[in-house]
Structure formats: structure tokens, C-alpha cells
Design a protein around this motif. Structure first.
Motif, mmCIF file in Angstrom:
data_model
loop_
_atom_site.group_PDB
_atom_site.id
_atom_site.type_symbol
_atom_site.label_atom_id
_atom_site.label_comp_id
_atom_site.label_asym_id
_atom_site.label_seq_id
_atom_site.Cartn_x
_atom_site.Cartn_y
_atom_site.Cartn_z
ATOM 1 N N ALA A 190 0.850 -1.138 -0.156
ATOM 2 C CA ALA A 190 -0.029 0.164 -0.125
ATOM 3 C C ALA A 190 0.955 1.237 0.157
ATOM 4 O O ALA A 190 0.602 2.340 -0.651
ATOM 5 C CB ALA A 190 -1.045 0.154 1.101
ATOM 6 N N ILE A 191 2.061 1.317 0.669
ATOM 7 C CA ILE A 191 2.817 2.503 0.751
ATOM 8 C C ILE A 191 3.382 2.460 -0.817
ATOM 9 O O ILE A 191 3.430 3.659 -1.219
ATOM 10 C CB ILE A 191 4.116 2.076 1.626
ATOM 11 C CG1 ILE A 191 3.321 2.096 3.106
ATOM 12 C CG2 ILE A 191 5.108 3.123 1.681
ATOM 13 C CD1 ILE A 191 4.601 1.826 4.153
ATOM 14 N N MET A 192 3.921 1.699 -1.186
ATOM 15 C CA MET A 192 4.303 1.714 -2.819
ATOM 16 C C MET A 192 3.193 2.186 -3.622
ATOM 17 O O MET A 192 3.646 3.148 -4.358
ATOM 18 C CB MET A 192 5.007 0.475 -3.169
ATOM 19 C CG MET A 192 6.180 -0.138 -2.479
ATOM 20 S SD MET A 192 7.052 -1.484 -3.219
ATOM 21 C CE MET A 192 5.932 -2.850 -2.808
ATOM 22 N N LEU A 193 2.071 1.824 -3.565
ATOM 23 C CA LEU A 193 1.057 2.253 -4.410
ATOM 24 C C LEU A 193 0.713 3.756 -4.111
ATOM 25 O O LEU A 193 0.603 4.298 -5.214
ATOM 26 C CB LEU A 193 -0.153 1.223 -4.241
ATOM 27 C CG LEU A 193 -1.628 2.001 -4.818
ATOM 28 C CD1 LEU A 193 -1.288 1.858 -6.467
ATOM 29 C CD2 LEU A 193 -2.786 0.838 -4.303
ATOM 30 N N ALA A 194 0.659 4.024 -2.895
ATOM 31 C CA ALA A 194 0.653 5.472 -2.645
ATOM 32 C C ALA A 194 1.656 6.521 -3.059
ATOM 33 O O ALA A 194 1.262 7.404 -3.863
ATOM 34 C CB ALA A 194 0.084 5.905 -1.040
ATOM 35 N N ARG A 195 2.687 5.922 -2.972
ATOM 36 C CA ARG A 195 3.893 6.658 -3.768
ATOM 37 C C ARG A 195 3.993 6.608 -5.319
ATOM 38 O O ARG A 195 4.419 7.732 -5.939
ATOM 39 C CB ARG A 195 5.260 6.216 -2.849
ATOM 40 C CG ARG A 195 5.439 6.601 -1.442
ATOM 41 C CD ARG A 195 6.633 6.042 -0.962
ATOM 42 N NE ARG A 195 6.751 6.488 0.698
ATOM 43 C CZ ARG A 195 7.393 5.913 1.503
ATOM 44 N NH1 ARG A 195 8.158 4.476 1.003
ATOM 45 N NH2 ARG A 195 7.402 6.529 2.543
ATOM 46 N N GLN A 196 3.618 5.724 -5.720
ATOM 47 C CA GLN A 196 3.499 5.548 -7.088
ATOM 48 C C GLN A 196 2.385 6.401 -7.756
ATOM 49 O O GLN A 196 2.567 7.122 -8.474
ATOM 50 C CB GLN A 196 3.225 4.090 -7.684
ATOM 51 C CG GLN A 196 3.221 3.880 -9.270
ATOM 52 C CD GLN A 196 2.044 4.031 -9.871
ATOM 53 O OE1 GLN A 196 1.053 3.752 -9.233
ATOM 54 N NE2 GLN A 196 1.997 4.607 -11.034
ATOM 55 N N ARG A 197 1.389 6.829 -7.123
ATOM 56 C CA ARG A 197 0.324 7.545 -7.463
ATOM 57 C C ARG A 197 0.576 9.129 -7.035
ATOM 58 O O ARG A 197 -0.191 9.894 -7.548
ATOM 59 C CB ARG A 197 -1.211 7.218 -6.388
ATOM 60 C CG ARG A 197 -1.598 5.904 -7.332
ATOM 61 C CD ARG A 197 -2.807 5.582 -6.277
ATOM 62 N NE ARG A 197 -3.761 6.432 -5.407
ATOM 63 C CZ ARG A 197 -4.854 7.009 -5.853
ATOM 64 N NH1 ARG A 197 -5.341 6.486 -6.936
ATOM 65 N NH2 ARG A 197 -5.503 7.873 -5.107
ATOM 66 N N ASP A 199 0.265 10.222 -3.890
ATOM 67 C CA ASP A 199 -0.209 10.759 -2.980
ATOM 68 C C ASP A 199 0.685 11.242 -1.595
ATOM 69 O O ASP A 199 1.852 10.572 -1.592
ATOM 70 C CB ASP A 199 -1.249 9.404 -2.277
ATOM 71 C CG ASP A 199 -2.161 9.039 -3.187
ATOM 72 O OD1 ASP A 199 -2.832 9.783 -4.009
ATOM 73 O OD2 ASP A 199 -2.500 7.706 -3.372
ATOM 74 N N ARG A 200 0.083 11.919 -0.822
ATOM 75 C CA ARG A 200 0.673 12.283 0.372
ATOM 76 C C ARG A 200 0.270 11.517 1.378
ATOM 77 O O ARG A 200 -0.743 11.207 2.027
ATOM 78 C CB ARG A 200 0.460 13.925 0.712
ATOM 79 C CG ARG A 200 1.295 14.310 1.765
ATOM 80 C CD ARG A 200 1.288 15.725 1.662
ATOM 81 N NE ARG A 200 0.183 16.555 1.078
ATOM 82 C CZ ARG A 200 -0.918 16.930 1.807
ATOM 83 N NH1 ARG A 200 -0.475 16.988 3.238
ATOM 84 N NH2 ARG A 200 -1.789 17.579 1.599
ATOM 85 N N LEU A 201 1.368 10.580 2.081
ATOM 86 C CA LEU A 201 1.031 9.603 2.936
ATOM 87 C C LEU A 201 1.129 10.227 4.501
ATOM 88 O O LEU A 201 2.109 10.704 4.627
ATOM 89 C CB LEU A 201 2.127 8.273 2.932
ATOM 90 C CG LEU A 201 1.521 7.226 1.953
ATOM 91 C CD1 LEU A 201 2.897 6.441 1.706
ATOM 92 C CD2 LEU A 201 0.546 6.303 2.491
ATOM 93 N N ILE A 202 0.320 10.003 5.335
ATOM 94 C CA ILE A 202 0.347 10.205 6.545
ATOM 95 C C ILE A 202 0.153 9.108 7.715
ATOM 96 O O ILE A 202 -0.842 8.600 7.587
ATOM 97 C CB ILE A 202 -0.939 11.333 6.919
ATOM 98 C CG1 ILE A 202 -0.713 12.568 6.285
ATOM 99 C CG2 ILE A 202 -0.831 11.850 8.642
ATOM 100 C CD1 ILE A 202 -1.881 13.956 6.192
ATOM 101 N N GLY A 203 1.218 8.906 8.224
ATOM 102 C CA GLY A 203 1.393 7.784 9.077
ATOM 103 C C GLY A 203 0.772 8.099 10.318
ATOM 104 O O GLY A 203 1.065 9.068 11.119
ATOM 105 N N LEU A 204 -0.207 7.426 11.026
ATOM 106 C CA LEU A 204 -0.883 7.483 12.350
ATOM 107 C C LEU A 204 -0.406 6.474 13.331
ATOM 108 O O LEU A 204 -0.197 5.301 13.164
ATOM 109 C CB LEU A 204 -2.318 7.440 12.064
ATOM 110 C CG LEU A 204 -2.960 8.069 10.910
ATOM 111 C CD1 LEU A 204 -4.464 7.828 10.837
ATOM 112 C CD2 LEU A 204 -2.608 9.459 11.379
ATOM 113 N N ASP A 205 -0.607 7.126 14.590
ATOM 114 C CA ASP A 205 0.143 6.243 15.814
ATOM 115 C C ASP A 205 -0.637 5.059 15.914
ATOM 116 O O ASP A 205 -1.947 4.964 15.857
ATOM 117 C CB ASP A 205 0.186 7.274 17.081
ATOM 118 C CG ASP A 205 1.048 8.234 16.763
ATOM 119 O OD1 ASP A 205 2.157 8.110 16.106
ATOM 120 O OD2 ASP A 205 1.408 8.951 17.761
#
Length: 459
Positions: A190-197, A199-205
Motif C-alpha cells: 500500500a505504501i508503494m502504491l500510494a507513492r507511485q500515485r 499521494d501524500r502519506l500520513i502515518g498515524l500512531d
């Protein structure tokens, strides 16, 4: 005259105490064979000066490396690379999260023999509808109903595996280049998919139940989420990589926040068959805004590349468009195997065997690694929380012993975060091989404290 050390001093990237980063850097270079057996390491004072750290820090790092057998001190001569023990001919792979093997050669042969009598060249040489045959969609909907998800077959799309289903869900839910909220540690695909698109990823605790509602609410109120479509990618059951499972109240709170802030949910429910009947999928709690991803490779056999995507009516047209754009159809042969296994009882039998063997493997792992024996951890992967720098070092030390684990930074949204860990996937190796590898890893864990499984620290 002493020869100069061939090693170029460095500290490993990321957070962690200086001695941990020095240990990680040297362990990685030794594991990668950048430093040969017998190579001299820099003297304590010289290394401290070149790295801008204290001599005591170097002494502590060298002591840790010596306990691991990676370096050795020779009185009056200095510190030298001890070299690695010869690697086994076959690496024990605990990096890929495969289910325990419950499919026998005989069963597979019987399935293929039966299909050979039913499958003709005309059927095999034709295209299926992009979303799958209606009867196959109905079969898969009934399979999901046994996992607490009620969905009309016309809202279910058959995809070429769960990873494909996630890609279709992202495309249907939000335009590329938006905001994707997810756990600070999450599925690397999912991380790779979002970066390929883009997208700006926000990681939550996270905590012991996975994503924390207060972290989600704080992020949604932040300027970073002020505009555009917000997408939440979340794994509420047997989260990858931490194996945390949300309780019923936590699921309700996540859904409440998503409704209040108009967030679209992509629910990765790939391990639902291993979770108890009291926990409803988010797609049952918020069916109007949740795209539900599941599949058969993690619960029956990795070779059965069948994914399912249940889509709210408002997103169905966009999902069908994304499906056609990314894969003409799922494999006809895989769909026929699915049909046979879902109708003749094979799927339920194999799934039951996987659950039994997974519990046996988890018990072995908890015992050998001296972890707590939690009854609410039914899957076949576990998480060892530890500082990221130590996780990097641990992974290198494990590889030196012939045991591959998932790269510690692969599931991290922020690869520079101080808190990380090691995921151990218990399903793939034969049981005796698993016992051997876990015994070895238990020895490596002796270098320092590690939190108990299930007691995930707040990240």
C-alpha cells in the motif's frame, strides 16, 4: 607498523542512540561482505574522533558486536572482523507472509484432474467479464458472508489478487495526488502504491489495537487534511505488520470519525477468516463509504490469485473503469479452481487446517521467543517492537545466520522514525525448520530487551 582499517566509518541512518547506529552500520557492512574476515577495525579513539562521538560509545558498540560474534579483540593488536559463519545452502525465509501449507499434492492433483474433465479449449480461450462471472461473484459473496460481510454480488468485483484490489480501490475512491491516511506501520504494498500515485502519506500512531482514533482525529483537523478527498487505508484485523486487531468499540470510533470528516475508507480485510465472529468489518459498519478488500491467497493458497473488492454503489462505476484499465480479467483457471473449492467444501477444509497449524506455529514462536501467550492472536505473523536502529541490526544479524526477515523499514511510512520492529512470518517454513530458525533468533534477542508480543508501544 599497524595497517590502516579498510572501513570507512559511518553511523547508520535513522534514529537511535549513537552506539546502536554504529552497531547497525558495522553489522550491515559485515553482512554485506564489504568487510572481509580478519579486516582491522579503527581504534577506539580514532573512530570516536572521526564520527564525533565519545570513546565510551565506541567501546559499547564494539562490545555488542563482539557478543554477536561479528568482531574479535586481539590483545595488543586491536579489533578485527571475525567473519560470518558459512550461510546455509538454503536461507530460511520468514520475510514473506504466507499461510501454512495445507494443500496436499494429492488434493491439488485431484482438483486439476476434475477441471480437465470440465474445461474445454473454447472456455479457456474466451474472455470473462472484467468483474468476473455472475455465478463466481455470488460464490465469493457467500464466502465473505461467512466472514461477517454481507454484500450483494453485483457490488463485488473479482480482481487478480488482493494487491490488485487495493489498487482498484484507491483509484475508485480518490484522485491520485491526494492525502492517504494509514497506520504509521502498514502493508508495504500500500505504501508503494500510494507513492507511485503521488499521494501524500500520513502515518498515524498505533497501540495494541492498531490505529488510534485520537491520532486519526488530530490528523483530520490538521492543515495537511484541509482540502481534497481524504482516503483512509486501514487493516483492522491482524494488522500487517503488528498483528494488532481492533476491538468492536475501536471500529465504531474509527467509523464515527470517518463519517464526521467525510473520509473514504479502504479496508484491507485479508485475514478476516482468522478473526472471531464478534468483530464486524468496517464495511458492515459504514457500507456507504467503505471499499472492502479481501482475497484467497492468504487464507487458502498463495497460488490462488483471486482478490475481491466490495464497493459502495456510489463508487461502482469508477471501480469498474479502474478494473478494466488495470487487468482485463482474473485468471479463468484460478476462477474455476475457486469455484470448485467453494462448492465442494475444499475451501472450508483448507482454511480450517490453516487455522489449526497457524495456532501451533504461534504457540511455538511465543514459547521459544519467551513472549506472552495471548489467546487473541490467531494469525501466522508476529511483531517484535524495538528501536528502528536495533531492528536494522537485528535483521542483518539474522541474515548472517541464514534467516531472512522483512526489511524493518519496508512497512514504515516514515523510514526515519525511531520506533520500529521486526515482523516474523511463521507460515512458510516446514515446522522443524521454523523451530530451528526461532531458536536462533531467540539467541539474537539476548543482546537487549524487547517488548512482549501484543504490548505494542504507542508509536
Amino acid at each position: 607498523m599497524r595497517l590502516a582499517s579498510p572501513w570507512k566509518p559511518r553511523l547508520a541512518e535513522g534514529a537511535g542512540l549513537p552506539y546502536e547506529r554504529l552497531v547497525a552500520a558495522l553489522a550491515d557492512d559485515i553482512a554485506a561482505e564489504n568487510l572481509a574476515h580478519g579486516a582491522r577495525l579503527p581504534p577506539h579513539r580514532e573512530l570516536a574522533y572521526r564520527l564525533g562521538i565519545g570513546i565510551g560509545t565506541v567501546t559499547k558498540a564494539y562490545a555488542v558486536l563482539e557478543r554477536r560474534g561479528l568482531v574479535q579483540s586481539e590483545r595488543g593488536r586491536g579489533m578485527f572482523v571475525a567473519g560470518l559463519a558459512p550461510r546455509p545452502a538454503e536461507v530460511i525465509d520468514l520475510s514473506v507472509n504466507l499461510p501454512p501449507q495445507a494443500l496436499s499434492d494429492r488434493l491439488l492433483a485431484a482438483t486439476l484432474t476434475s477441471l480437465a474433465r470440465r474445461l474445454d479449449a473454447g472456455t479457456f480461450g474466451s474472455y470473462l467479464p472484467p468483474a468476473g462471472r455472475d455465478d463466481h461473484r455470488a460464490l465469493l459473496a457467500r464466502w465473505l458472508a461467512a466472514q461477517r460481510l454481507e454484500a450483494a454480488p453485483e457490488r463485488l468485483l473479482i480482481c487478480h489478487g488482493a494487491q490488485h484490489a487495493i489498487a482498484v480501490a484507491f483509484a475508485a475512491a480518490a484522485p491520485a495526488g491526494g492525502v492517504v491516511l494509514t497506520e504509521a506501520l502498514t502493508y508495504p504494498g500500500a505504501i508503494m502504491l500510494a507513492r507511485q500515485r503521488g499521494d501524500r502519506l500520513i502515518g498515524l500512531d498505533l497501540d495494541g489495537q492498531g490505529m488510534r482514533p485520537d491520532a486519526l482525529e488530530k490528523a483530520l483537523r490538521s492543515p495537511a487534511c484541509a482540502e481534497g478527498t481524504r482516503l483512509l487505508y486501514v487493516t483492522p484485523s491482524l494488522h500487517n505488520p503488528t498483528a494488532a486487531t481492533m476491538g468492536a468499540a475501536r471500529r465504531e470510533e474509527i467509523v464515527r470519525l470517518c463519517r464526521a470528516h467525510d473520509v473514504i475508507i479502504v479496508e484491507d480485510d485479508i485475514h478476516a477468516i482468522l478473526v472471531g465472529p464478534e468483530l464486524l468489518p468496517l464495511a458492515m459498519l459504514a457500507p456507504e463509504r467503505t471499499l472492502h478488500v479481501s482475497g484467497l491467497s492468504k487464507t487458502l493458497s498463495p497460488g490462488l490469485r483471486i482478490g475481491s473488492l466490495v464497493v459502495p454503489p456510489a463508487f461502482l462505476d469508477r471501480a469498474l473503469t479502474a478494473l478494466r484499465a488495470t487487468c482485463t480479467m482474473a485468471s479463468p483457471l484460478a476462477c474455476l479452481i475457486m469455484e470448485q473449492w467453494l462448492t465442494d467444501g475444499t475451501a472450508h477444509s483448507v482454511a480450517a487446517s490453516i487455522r489449526t497449524d497457524a495456532a501451533r506455529r504461534m504457540h511455538l514462536a511465543r514459547t521459544l521467543l519467551r513472549l506472552d501467550h495471548r489467546a487473541d492472536a490467531p494469525g501466522y505473523h508476529l511483531w517484535l517492537p524495538m528501536p528502528t536502529a536495533r531492528a536494522d541490526s537485528f535483521a542483518g544479524a539474522a541474515m548472517a545466520k541464514g534467516i531472512r526477515v522483512m526489511p524493518p523499514r519496508a512497512p514504515m511510512v516514515d523510514t526515519n522514525a525511531a520506533a520500529g520492529g521486526i515482523r516474523l512470518s511463521l507460515g512458510a517454513p516446514p515446522f522443524d525448520t521454523l523451530r530451528q530458525s526461532l531458536t536462533t533468533l531467540a539467541g539474537l534477542l539476548g543482546d537487549g530487551p524487547v517488548q512482549s508480543y501484543g504490548d505494542l508501544a504507542v508509536l
